[in-house]
Write a protein that holds these residues in place. Structure first.
Motif, mmCIF file in Angstrom:
data_model
loop_
_atom_site.group_PDB
_atom_site.id
_atom_site.type_symbol
_atom_site.label_atom_id
_atom_site.label_comp_id
_atom_site.label_asym_id
_atom_site.label_seq_id
_atom_site.Cartn_x
_atom_site.Cartn_y
_atom_site.Cartn_z
ATOM 1 N N SER A 51 0.813 -1.223 0.000
ATOM 2 C CA SER A 51 0.000 0.000 0.000
ATOM 3 C C SER A 51 0.843 1.268 0.000
ATOM 4 C CB SER A 51 -0.945 0.009 1.205
ATOM 5 O OG SER A 51 -0.211 -0.126 2.410
ATOM 6 N N ASN A 52 2.148 1.126 0.137
ATOM 7 C CA ASN A 52 3.014 2.302 -0.012
ATOM 8 C C ASN A 52 3.204 2.642 -1.486
ATOM 9 O OD1 ASN A 52 3.580 2.765 2.782
ATOM 10 N ND2 ASN A 52 4.959 1.001 2.749
ATOM 11 N N ARG A 102 -1.109 3.452 -4.255
ATOM 12 C CA ARG A 102 -1.741 4.496 -3.436
ATOM 13 C C ARG A 102 -2.574 5.419 -4.316
ATOM 14 N NH1 ARG A 102 3.719 5.663 -4.061
ATOM 15 N NH2 ARG A 102 4.142 7.683 -5.088
ATOM 16 N N ARG A 118 -9.731 1.815 -0.020
ATOM 17 C CA ARG A 118 -8.384 2.107 0.469
ATOM 18 C C ARG A 118 -8.186 1.576 1.889
ATOM 19 N NH1 ARG A 118 -2.981 2.743 -0.347
ATOM 20 N NH2 ARG A 118 -2.086 4.109 1.253
#
Length: 219
Positions: A33-34, A37, A192
């Motif tokens: 998730s870095n 995004r 998200r």
């Protein structure tokens, strides 16, 4: 003693076909998730048309014909982009929709992230998919997804799944988001936040649990 699966859907399909006394253990995969995004700024919900995206091998097994027909049924309210290599079996079918859909080649991860960030929704209507990494990547980028019941990627709400080979069901999801921009915006946030639960650390802990269980059985 144990059979490891990457999704509940994969375990369910295996159980339906194979008789076994082994313990069936599910450890869902993860998403970075870095890297995956949301864009700092993205299209305002309600901007017409709804931009739907498919990523993967463009073939029958991925359910592409049913997706294309669904977008065609929605006429101008949905714009569909397919990203990936096209199987020869599908080239005659896609010719019937030239000018209606965009077909783009496979790309780098950085380019793919831009595709996610530039669309409203990802659709993965696979006839069978053990997991479906692209669904998790898309959710990490803030896209709601529409996946088939035979797609292993977890989703935050059962309504995000559609029956296999059902163009009408996909079209209804398109129409829902096209008519409800506030729901699209809300589900962006849901997607998200849901994706953030699926970390490499969580996966390693699940595998550790399995190993410990096996050690206990052998003691």
């Amino acid at each position: 003693d144990a059979i490891l699966f990457c999704s509940e859907a994969q375990a369910r399909m295996f159980r339906a076909r194979v008789a076994t006394t082994a313990d069936l253990y599910v450890a869902p995969l993860w998403v970075d998730s870095n890297f995956w995004r949301p864009a700092e700024e993205y299209r305002k919900p309600g901007s017409a048309p709804l931009r739907a995206l498919f990523v993967g091998k463009i073939n029958l097994r991925k359910g592409v014909p049913f997706l294309v027909r669904a977008a065609s049924e929605c006429d101008k309210s949905v714009s569909l982009t397919l990203v990936g290599g096209v199987d020869d079996e599908l080239r005659p079918f896609l010719k019937n929709y030239e000018g209606e859909i965009d077909v783009l080649p496979s790309c780098t991860k950085t380019e793919l992230r831009k595709h996610y960030q530039g669309h409203d929704l990802l659709v993965l209507p696979s006839l069978g998919d053990s997991f479906g990494f692209v669904a998790m990547e898309a959710m990490a980028c803030g896209l709601p997804v529409v996946v088939s019941e035979n797609c292993g990627a977890p989703v935050p709400n059962p309504s995000w799944r559609v029956p296999v080979m059902d163009s009408a069901a996909i079209a209804r999801r398109f129409e829902y988001y096209a008519a409800n921009p506030q729901a699209l915006e809300q589900d962006r946030q849901v997607a998200r936040m849901f994706s953030l639960r699926f970390t490499p650390e969580r996966y390693r802990e699940k595998i550790k649990e399995l190993y410990l269980r096996l050690l206990e059985l052998s003691a």
